[in-house]
Design an enzyme around this catalytic site. Structure first.
Site, short mmCIF file in Angstrom:
data_model
loop_
_atom_site.label_atom_id
_atom_site.label_comp_id
_atom_site.label_asym_id
_atom_site.label_seq_id
_atom_site.Cartn_x
_atom_site.Cartn_y
_atom_site.Cartn_z
N HIS A 75 0.77 -1.15 0.00
CA HIS A 75 -0.12 0.13 -0.07
C HIS A 75 0.85 1.36 0.09
O HIS A 75 0.56 2.39 -0.25
CB HIS A 75 -1.10 0.08 1.31
CG HIS A 75 -0.29 0.07 2.45
ND1 HIS A 75 0.34 -0.75 3.25
CD2 HIS A 75 -0.13 1.10 3.17
CE1 HIS A 75 1.06 -0.50 4.19
NE2 HIS A 75 0.68 0.71 4.39
N ARG A 76 2.01 1.10 0.58
CA ARG A 76 3.13 2.19 0.30
C ARG A 76 4.42 1.60 -0.36
O ARG A 76 4.66 0.32 0.05
CB ARG A 76 3.42 2.80 1.47
CG ARG A 76 2.46 3.42 2.46
CD ARG A 76 2.59 4.98 2.80
NE ARG A 76 1.85 5.34 3.61
CZ ARG A 76 0.36 5.91 3.19
NH1 ARG A 76 0.04 5.89 1.99
NH2 ARG A 76 -0.47 6.38 4.12
N LYS A 80 9.71 -2.47 3.14
CA LYS A 80 10.92 -2.49 4.00
C LYS A 80 10.87 -3.30 5.02
O LYS A 80 9.91 -3.64 5.88
CB LYS A 80 10.77 -0.93 4.65
CG LYS A 80 12.06 -0.36 5.50
CD LYS A 80 12.91 0.23 4.33
CE LYS A 80 14.25 0.59 5.00
NZ LYS A 80 15.11 -0.70 5.32
N LYS A 104 4.19 -1.96 11.97
CA LYS A 104 5.19 -1.06 12.74
C LYS A 104 5.46 0.21 12.06
O LYS A 104 5.57 1.34 12.43
CB LYS A 104 6.61 -1.67 12.92
CG LYS A 104 7.56 -1.24 13.63
CD LYS A 104 8.95 -2.19 13.48
CE LYS A 104 8.87 -3.58 13.86
NZ LYS A 104 10.08 -4.17 14.16
N ASP A 109 4.45 6.36 11.44
CA ASP A 109 4.23 7.27 10.23
C ASP A 109 5.59 7.20 9.59
O ASP A 109 6.14 8.12 9.04
CB ASP A 109 3.99 8.41 10.62
CG ASP A 109 2.48 8.49 11.47
OD1 ASP A 109 1.78 8.01 10.99
OD2 ASP A 109 2.54 9.43 12.35
N LYS A 116 10.26 -8.60 4.71
CA LYS A 116 11.29 -9.30 6.05
C LYS A 116 11.65 -10.15 4.61
O LYS A 116 11.13 -10.89 4.02
CB LYS A 116 10.55 -9.73 7.00
CG LYS A 116 11.65 -9.98 8.04
CD LYS A 116 12.33 -8.67 8.54
CE LYS A 116 12.33 -8.91 10.27
NZ LYS A 116 12.37 -7.72 10.94
N SER A 372 16.03 4.22 9.61
CA SER A 372 16.11 3.59 8.22
C SER A 372 15.54 4.63 7.33
O SER A 372 16.05 4.74 6.06
CB SER A 372 16.05 2.18 7.91
OG SER A 372 16.78 1.16 8.55
#
Ligand code: GLU
Length: 480
Positions: A75-76, A80, A104, A109, A116, A372
């Protein structure tokens, strides 16, 4: 003999699966989220899972390795999450950890989907040069399937990996994309000299400290624990002296806490008067173990530290440490999960019934991915944070000091002048952004508890993250 078997997918693990744990909390949280059930189901499941084998010649013999990368939700973008090297790694664990990453990131935000990955291997069984070839080959496999890239999916360190592995990943990606100007943003947690950012290494541990400090600003949260004031003098036990635990323990001690217990994989230390963390780290570096550290009692059992008498327990090692077996004996009234999934669902229930306050992993250890994010932004902007503004800041401060001196006729205190005129650089900006993020995160979770009458923070943290992911799906028009 190096562990080159076909990965952990067929092997039995001890303890309940992380995926079951994730699904249990998800189901509990979903009841508080206004969204169509099929959207929630779509958010629960892992969207992309790449499991693959690759051969590497080790000491003259070809070995097959099992690699994984899960992208839980896009969705974004990018997605990550870390890369772990662990002997028992399997697809379910990677999928669960990727799902946790989605929530998380949403809670703090950080505008990424969750991912992962990793390789089923024991990194201690290999030489550095062998690990380099394995990591580079793993990265090449990710490139082949478009499972890595600055706008696609951005790995980071996790269990068993660190800056060195991230440097190999960055270099391999770079070699395969000779003209890519944003290549360095393909992975975070790199060495500072190779596009990394100051403060990333310590970020998860520092983030846990900021969370704890924010907790003490909310007496209503700590009411049932009997704890008040601030960290000063509080008795802490830290399980695990890896990257997260060692930095956290040092920072907590600097903030005035007393580290009365430390656990490692080969034993536990207890010293009611407090341990000097730097000395314990030096002792371990020198002897290879924390065992036998002078002025402390050594227990053979690594789990003994969890049951010690203390105010705050910080599991910062691996999963499934607080179980149905030891949960009835845990003394700490406040538990901060610095590791991923240190508490089994059964233990979670027991501890909650016993009135323990648990700051859940999905939020408590979000400091790593937060910094990160800063590193990724730095790589895309191709400039160190603070480089443009530092001198302007110093000049402004200098004028301010001159004004104050002119108005008062006095001299600005020398020590303070030095501090004020030092200017703000990258590390200070990173830590400032991290502290703000963790404080905000906690406040949002507390507001969610209040709004919905939720009693435990794990459920509230999931609700908080879930609500944001739902909004993203709806607003992006991904969901009809
Ligand atoms: N592996 C860390 C985590 O579990 C950091 C992930 C990242 O920095 O992308 O949160």
């Amino acid at each position: 003999m190096p562990n080159g078997r076909r990965g952990g997918s067929g092997s039995r693990k001890h303890g309940p699966s992380m995926l079951e744990g994730f699904n249990t909390t998800f189901a509990r949280a979903a009841r508080y989220v206004k969204a169509p059930p099929d959207l929630l189901e779509n958010i629960r499941v892992c969207h992309h899972l790449y499991a693959f084998q690759f051969p590497v010649r080790i000491r003259g013999k070809v070995q097959l390795f099992q690699g994984f990368r899960a992208q839980h939700s896009q969705h974004r973008l990018p997605t990550k999450g870390g890369i772990r090297f662990a002997p028992q790694l399997d697809a379910d664990e990677v999928a669960a950890l990727a799902a946790i990453m989605t929530l998380k990131c949403a809670i703090v935000d950080v505008p990424f989907g969750g991912a992962k990955g990793g390789i089923a291997l024991d990194p201690r069984a290999y030489e550095a040069e062998e690990l380099e070839r394995i990591t580079r080959r793993y990265t090449a496999e990710l490139v082949r399937k478009n499972f890595i890239g600055p706008g696609v999916d951005v790995p980071a360190p996790d269990l068993g990996t660190g800056e060195r592995e991230m440097a190999w990943i960055a270099d391999t990606y770079n070699m395969l994309h000779p003209t890519g100007i944003d290549n360095m943003a393909c992975v975070t947690g790199k060495p500072v000299t190779l596009g990394g950012i100051r403060g990333r290494r310590e970020a998860t541990g520092r983030g846990v400290l900021y969370v704890l400090q924010e907790c003490f600003r909310h007496p209503e949260l700590l009411q049932s624990t009997g704890l008040s004031g601030d960290l000063e003098g509080k008795r802490l036990v830290v399980q695990g002296l890896g990257n997260v635990g060692s930095h956290f323990a040092r920072f907590a001690q600097q903030a005035g806490a007393r580290i009365v217990g430390i656990g490692e994989s080969d034993g536990s230390l207890y010293a009611p008067e407090g341990l000097n963390v730097d000395n314990v780290l030096a002792w371990r570096a020198h002897t290879g173990s924390i065992r036998g550290f002078p002025d402390a009692t050594t227990f053979d059992s690594p789990g003994a530290c969890l049951e010690l008498d203390c105010d705050i327990l910080v599991p910062a090692a691996v999963e499934n440490q607080l179980t149905a077996a030891n949960a009835p004996r845990i003394k700490a009234p406040l538990i901060v999960e610095a590791a991923n999934s240190p508490t089994t669902p059964e233990a979670d229930l027991i501890l909650r019934r016993r009135g323990k306050v648990i700051i859940p992993d999905v939020f408590a250890n979000a400091g790593g991915v937060t910094v990160s994010y800063f590193e990724w932004v730095k790589n895309l902007s191709h400039m160190r944070f603070g480089r443009m503004a530092k001198r302007v800041g110093i000049q402004t401060q200098r004028r301010l000091i001159a004004g104050i001196e002119a108005l008062t006729g006095g001299t600005f205190p020398a020590a303070l002048r030095e501090e004020v005129l030092h200017g703000i650089d990258e590390l200070e900006l990173v830590n400032s952004g991290l502290e703000e993020t963790m404080s905000q995160g906690l406040q949002q979770i507390l507001a969610t508890m209040e709004r919905h009458g939720i009693e435990d923070m794990r459920t509230a943290a999931f609700v908080c993250g879930l609500q944001k992911v739902v909004v993203a799906y709806e607003q992006l028009g991904i969901w009809p």
